[in-house]
Design an enzyme around this catalytic site. Structure first.
Site, PDB file in Angstrom:
ATOM      1  N   SER A 183       0.828  -1.208   0.000  1.00 27.00           N
ATOM      2  CA  SER A 183       0.000   0.000   0.000  1.00 27.00           C
ATOM      3  C   SER A 183       0.856   1.249   0.000  1.00 27.00           C
ATOM      4  O   SER A 183       1.987   1.256   0.491  1.00 27.00           O
ATOM      5  CB  SER A 183      -0.906   0.014   1.241  1.00 27.00           C
ATOM      6  N   TYR A 196      -2.415  -1.140  10.249  1.00 27.96           N
ATOM      7  CA  TYR A 196      -2.518  -1.491   8.828  1.00 27.96           C
ATOM      8  C   TYR A 196      -1.245  -1.100   8.079  1.00 27.96           C
ATOM      9  O   TYR A 196      -0.674  -1.902   7.337  1.00 27.96           O
ATOM     10  CB  TYR A 196      -3.732  -0.791   8.220  1.00 27.96           C
TER      11      TYR A 196
END
Length: 292
Positions: A183, A196
Site C-alpha cells: 500500500s 494497517y
C-alpha cells in the site's frame, strides 16, 4: 487502551467486533467500483492457473476477471461474501475461462492449505499466486488499538501471506510468479491506520526477501502498492464515515482510483512482460510520488 492479552497465545484470532464486518458487500454499494477490463485479451496468461485472494470484490475481483480475459483459470478466495464471490466467478466464466470458489479466513493456516489443495486437485498446477486480501481498522490514537485488533490485522494482512506461500511453494515451478498487495501507506504513512500501515511495511519487506529466496528457482516475487482505491473496504468501516466524501481527493489526480486501474499492474507482474523484474513494487496511486 485495553490491557487484555488473552489473544496473544492464540494461533488464530476471530474477527474483531470493533467495526463492521469487512470488507463488506460490493453488491450493496450504491456507487459500484469499476472492475471491467478495459482492453481485449492477448493471451498473456493462456494456460496458466492463478489463485487470487480477496477476489470477491474490489481489486481482487478486477484482477481475477482480467486474468481470465488473458486466459488464466482462477481460484477465487474470499472471506464470507458469497454473492460477490459468485458474481466474480460468473464474470470469469463470461470471459470463457473457469473459476472455483474457496470461502474462509486465510489467517487460519488450514484455510490456505485447503485452497491450494483444491486448486491443485482441480487443475493440477499453480502458476500465479496473488496475495491481495486484507483488512484495516481506523483509530485516531495508538492507545485505541486493542491487542485483538493488532493481532487480527497482522494475521489477516501478513501472516496469511506466509501461510499461503508455504502451502503453495511445493507446487510453484520455474516461471511461476507471486504478486503481493502492499500500500501507499507503507511509503507515506497514515495517521489513523497505524497497524494497517505497519503490516504493509512488513509485506514490502516480505516481498523483497522472498524474491531473494526464490529467484534462483526461477520464481519471481513482486508487489503492487495501490493508493486510495474505491472498493467495499473503505465505506464498510475501513475509513471513518466523515472522511468518505473526500476519499482520494488529496491525491494529485484529485480522485480515488478504480479497481480496473490497479488490476493491470497485477497482470504485468504475473505475466512474462515483467520477466526481468523481481523484488519490485508498482505504484498505481493517483500521482503520489514515493521512493521505492
Amino acid at each position: 487502551m485495553t490491557t487484555d492479552t488473552e489473544t496473544v497465545d492464540q494461533a488464530f484470532v476471530e474477527e474483531t467486533n470493533e467495526e463492521p464486518r469487512m470488507p463488506g458487500h460490493e453488491s450493496q454499494m450504491d456507487d459500484k467500483p469499476e472492475w471491467q477490463p478495459r482492453y481485449p485479451g492477448s493471451g498473456r496468461l493462456k494456460g496458466k492457473v492463478a489463485i487470487v485472494t480477496g477476489a470477491d470484490s474490489g481489486i481482487g475481483r478486477a484482477t481475477a476477471i482480467l486474468f481470465a480475459r488473458e486466459g488464466a483459470k482462477v481460484a477465487i478466495a474470499y472471506l464470507e461474501e458469497d454473492d460477490d464471490a459468485q458474481f466474480t466467478a460468473d464474470r470469469v466464466a463470461d470471459e470463457g475461462s473457469e473459476a472455483i470458489l474457496h470461502r474462509g479466513d486465510l489467517g487460519d493456516p488450514d484455510v490456505g492449505k485447503a485452497l491450494v489443495d483444491k486448486t491443485i486437485e482441480k487443475w493440477g498446477k499453480l502458476d500465479v499466486l496473488v496475495n491481495n486480501a486484507g483488512e484495516q481498522h481506523p483509530d485516531e490514537d495508538v492507545t485505541d488499538i486493542t491487542v485483538q485488533q493488532l493481532q487480527r490485522t497482522f494475521q489477516s494482512n501478513i501472516f496469511s501471506m506466509f501461510y499461503l506461500v508455504q502451502a503453495a511453494r511445493p507446487h510453484l515451478k520455474k516461471g511461476a510468479a507471486i504478486v503481493n498487495c502492499t500500500s501507499v501507506t507503507m511509503y507515506k504513512g497514515a495517521p489513523i491506520l497505524l497497524d494497517y500501515s505497519a503490516t504493509k511495511g512488513a509485506i514490502t519487506a516480505f516481498t523483497r526477501s522472498l524474491s531473494e529466496n526464490l529467484i534462483e528457482h526461477g520464481i519471481r516475487v513482486n508487489a503492487v502498492a495501490p493508493g486510495p482505491i474505491w472498493t467495499p473496504l473503505n465505506p464498510s468501516g475501513g475509513q471513518p464515515p466523515e472522511k468518505m466524501d473526500d476519499f482520494g481527493k488529496d491525491t494529485p489526480m484529485g480522485r480515488p482510483g478504480q479497481p480496473n486501474e490497479v488490476a493491470p499492474a497485477f497482470l504485468f507482474l504475473a505475466c512474462e512482460d515483467s520477466s526481468y523484474m523481481s523484488g519490485q513494487v508498482l505504484h498505481p496511486n493517483g500521482g503520489i510520488v514515493v521512493n521505492g
